[in-house]
Design an enzyme around this catalytic site. Structure first.
Site, PDB file in Angstrom:
ATOM      1  N   ALA A 123       0.886  -1.219  -0.070  1.00  0.00           N
ATOM      2  CA  ALA A 123      -0.179   0.124  -0.153  1.00  0.00           C
ATOM      3  C   ALA A 123       0.808   1.314   0.133  1.00  0.00           C
ATOM      4  O   ALA A 123       0.421   2.297  -0.536  1.00  0.00           O
ATOM      5  CB  ALA A 123      -0.806  -0.091   1.385  1.00  0.00           C
ATOM      6  N   THR A 124       1.977   1.131   0.551  1.00  0.00           N
ATOM      7  CA  THR A 124       2.812   2.488   0.604  1.00  0.00           C
ATOM      8  C   THR A 124       3.156   2.818  -0.690  1.00  0.00           C
ATOM      9  O   THR A 124       3.170   4.042  -1.197  1.00  0.00           O
ATOM     10  CB  THR A 124       4.245   2.020   1.505  1.00  0.00           C
ATOM     11  OG1 THR A 124       3.946   1.754   2.887  1.00  0.00           O
ATOM     12  CG2 THR A 124       5.405   3.128   1.405  1.00  0.00           C
ATOM     13  N   ASN A 147      -5.930   4.043  11.035  1.00  0.00           N
ATOM     14  CA  ASN A 147      -5.125   2.694  11.687  1.00  0.00           C
ATOM     15  C   ASN A 147      -4.735   3.307  13.110  1.00  0.00           C
ATOM     16  O   ASN A 147      -3.918   2.290  13.748  1.00  0.00           O
ATOM     17  CB  ASN A 147      -3.612   2.738  10.761  1.00  0.00           C
ATOM     18  CG  ASN A 147      -3.085   3.995  10.444  1.00  0.00           C
ATOM     19  OD1 ASN A 147      -3.600   4.809   9.650  1.00  0.00           O
ATOM     20  ND2 ASN A 147      -2.006   4.111  11.073  1.00  0.00           N
ATOM     21  N   GLN A 170      -7.123  -0.091   5.929  1.00  0.00           N
ATOM     22  CA  GLN A 170      -7.762  -0.571   7.300  1.00  0.00           C
ATOM     23  C   GLN A 170      -9.406  -0.863   7.100  1.00  0.00           C
ATOM     24  O   GLN A 170      -9.841  -1.378   8.286  1.00  0.00           O
ATOM     25  CB  GLN A 170      -7.502   0.264   8.425  1.00  0.00           C
ATOM     26  CG  GLN A 170      -6.008   0.617   8.570  1.00  0.00           C
ATOM     27  CD  GLN A 170      -5.319  -0.629   9.176  1.00  0.00           C
ATOM     28  OE1 GLN A 170      -5.954  -1.599   9.851  1.00  0.00           O
ATOM     29  NE2 GLN A 170      -3.853  -0.725   9.350  1.00  0.00           N
ATOM     30  N   HIS A 193      -1.729  -7.774   3.763  1.00  0.00           N
ATOM     31  CA  HIS A 193      -1.418  -8.302   4.852  1.00  0.00           C
ATOM     32  C   HIS A 193      -2.383  -7.575   6.064  1.00  0.00           C
ATOM     33  O   HIS A 193      -2.090  -8.048   7.268  1.00  0.00           O
ATOM     34  CB  HIS A 193       0.193  -8.035   5.066  1.00  0.00           C
ATOM     35  CG  HIS A 193       0.732  -6.585   5.504  1.00  0.00           C
ATOM     36  ND1 HIS A 193       0.830  -6.210   6.812  1.00  0.00           N
ATOM     37  CD2 HIS A 193       0.848  -5.542   4.807  1.00  0.00           C
ATOM     38  CE1 HIS A 193       1.218  -4.914   6.875  1.00  0.00           C
ATOM     39  NE2 HIS A 193       1.451  -4.500   5.543  1.00  0.00           N
ATOM     40  N   CYS A 226       4.170   1.570  11.428  1.00  0.00           N
ATOM     41  CA  CYS A 226       4.945   2.281  10.316  1.00  0.00           C
ATOM     42  C   CYS A 226       5.363   3.847  11.247  1.00  0.00           C
ATOM     43  O   CYS A 226       6.321   4.199  10.565  1.00  0.00           O
ATOM     44  CB  CYS A 226       4.163   2.900   9.296  1.00  0.00           C
ATOM     45  SG  CYS A 226       3.444   1.187   8.629  1.00  0.00           S
TER      46      CYS A 226
HETATM   47  N1  PLP Z   1      -2.083   2.868   5.008  1.00  0.00           N
HETATM   48  C1  PLP Z   1      -2.540   2.450   6.247  1.00  0.00           C
HETATM   49  C2  PLP Z   1      -3.639   3.035   6.627  1.00  0.00           C
HETATM   50  C3  PLP Z   1      -1.795   1.673   6.963  1.00  0.00           C
HETATM   51  O1  PLP Z   1      -2.195   0.976   8.045  1.00  0.00           O
HETATM   52  C4  PLP Z   1      -0.672   0.925   6.412  1.00  0.00           C
HETATM   53  C5  PLP Z   1       0.126  -0.110   7.334  1.00  0.00           C
HETATM   54  O2  PLP Z   1       0.180   0.092   8.488  1.00  0.00           O
HETATM   55  C6  PLP Z   1      -0.174   1.373   5.198  1.00  0.00           C
HETATM   56  C7  PLP Z   1      -1.102   2.482   4.522  1.00  0.00           C
HETATM   57  C8  PLP Z   1       0.951   0.600   4.613  1.00  0.00           C
HETATM   58  O3  PLP Z   1       0.881  -0.474   4.108  1.00  0.00           O
HETATM   59  P1  PLP Z   1       1.860  -1.495   3.405  1.00  0.00           P
HETATM   60  O4  PLP Z   1       2.494  -2.191   4.730  1.00  0.00           O
HETATM   61  O5  PLP Z   1       1.153  -2.403   2.526  1.00  0.00           O
HETATM   62  O6  PLP Z   1       2.881  -0.600   2.777  1.00  0.00           O
END
Ligand code: PLP
Length: 373
Positions: A69-70, A146, A175, A197, A315
């Site tokens: 997602a990042t 999150n 989320q 994940h 994160c």
């Molecule tokens: N966006 C939200 C709201 C998240 O909670 C997270 C992960 O903590 C991410 C983005 C990033 O996801 P990824 O680990 O798939 O990069």
């Protein structure tokens, strides 16, 4: 072991693990190769795309797989503001992958505006309205927080955006995906981010929904995979596991059990202040504050007993403080005493009871010793 940090990541479903193992074992061929076995692999990807699209009430051609997602969030900010024209509006409640992407645009000279949060953790709609104008190119508001589990009203936000601008509307749905019903096109969301994940799928696989009417150029270029929108040999096992997890999530979601988990947490920890419960809430992620102790000390005490909970998002654990709780009006002391507990489908009410009792005991102990700070 009691694991209550599912907003950080989730344990993959057993069926997902079996599927990803099988794909890595038997279907490891490059989906772009020309022999017949490669076509089978390509079909696995396309079937997964259909599954994810179906969940969104969308056409498969609107779903692009990414490494996480990042990456999807970075893509949006790198490419949805064309020729650096116009301003960008985000909420103060965004995940670091959106927030830092917006700051990068700011450093490039783009006017980035941040709409505040209400005390209960939603984006402040009046502030959002005031920040958007005819020059706004992109608005990004998280679907479900999150940090607090608070769910923003995407239809209301979209109404505000569309009445004042021609901006693209992006929402980070990491989320919320599979937990909140969402048809992006029906509520005017142009771009929607997901991650495998967080729904008991594998790590290292995300997706970006792009409304087919929206043209967004690729962020990662190279071999032209994903219809040229996202190059790089596909993580076939991850993609298939993502789709399988999305299918299974609804089947395995036990409303009664999850409600019982939430009720126990709220009842057992009622002496603490829960953050964000005044708003619409996911019922999966809870933030609460035990003032006068350092939550981090409690986290380590619990960790020694095999109980895993969170402080803020994993994160942002390298950053001091918590930007989102601060935007909700929490002071430094309150933030220091704040916990995050997030449920996954494997959790049981008895685990929540044990964890809550241990949290209370640790907090009391620290307060008595007066050395929790
Ligand atoms: N966006 C939200 C709201 C998240 O909670 C997270 C992960 O903590 C991410 C983005 C990033 O996801 P990824 O680990 O798939 O990069």
């Amino acid at each position: 072991m009691i694991y209550l940090d599912n907003a950080g990541t989730t344990r993959p479903f057993d069926e997902v693990r079996a599927l990803t193992d099988e794909i890595n074992d038997r279907f490891y061929y490059n989906p772009s190769a020309l022999f017949a076995n490669a076509l089978t692999v390509k079909n696995i990807i396309e079937a997964a795309r259909e599954t994810i699209a179906f969940k969104l009430g969308a056409e498969p051609k609107g779903v692009y797989f990414t490494s996480c997602a990042t990456e999807a969030n970075n893509w949006v900010f790198a490419k949805a503001v064309k020729n650096k024209r116009g301003n960008v509006v985000i909420s103060a409640g965004e995940h670091a992958s959106v927030y830092e992407s917006a700051l990068r645009l700011k450093n490039q000279g783009i006017d980035v505006r941040i709409a505040g949060l209400t005390a209960d953790g939603r984006v402040d709609l009046e502030d959002l309205r005031a920040k958007i104008d005819a020059d706004t190119a992109l608005v990004s508001v998280i679907h479900c927080s999150n940090e607090t589990g608070v769910v923003n009203d995407l239809a209301a936000i979209s109404g505000i955006i569309k009445s004042q601008s021609r901006a693209f509307f992006h929402s980070d749905g990491v989320q919320a995906f599979c937990k909140e019903r969402i048809v992006p096109a029906a509520v005017g969301v142009d771009l929607y981010t997901m991650s495998a994940h967080k729904i008991h799928g594998p790590k290292g696989c995300g997706a970006l929904y792009v409304n087919p009417a929206v043209k967004i150029s690729p962020f990662i270029v190279g071999g032209g995979q994903e219809s040229g929108a996202r190059s790089g040999t596909e993580n076939v096992a991850g993609i298939a596991g993502f789709a399988r997890a999305a299918e299974l999530y609804g089947e395995k979601y036990d409303e009664k059990k999850m409600a019982a988990c939430g009720e126990i947490l709220l009842r057992e920890l009622r002496e603490f202040e829960f953050n964000g419960l005044g708003a619409r809430h996911s019922g999966m992620t809870y933030s609460f504050t035990a003032e006068g102790v350092r939550a981090e000390t409690v986290l380590h005490m619990l960790s020694d007993e095999g109980i895993m909970i969170g402080l803020g998002s994993a994160c942002s654990s390298h950053q001091s403080g918590n930007r989102i709780l601060a935007a909700m009006g929490k002071n430094k002391k309150q933030i220091e005493g704040s916990f995050r507990i997030s449920f996954g489908l494997y959790n049981e009410p008895e685990e929540v009871l044990t964890a809550a009792e241990r949290i209370k005991t640790c907090v009391e102990k620290l307060k008595k010793l007066n050395c929790g700070r």
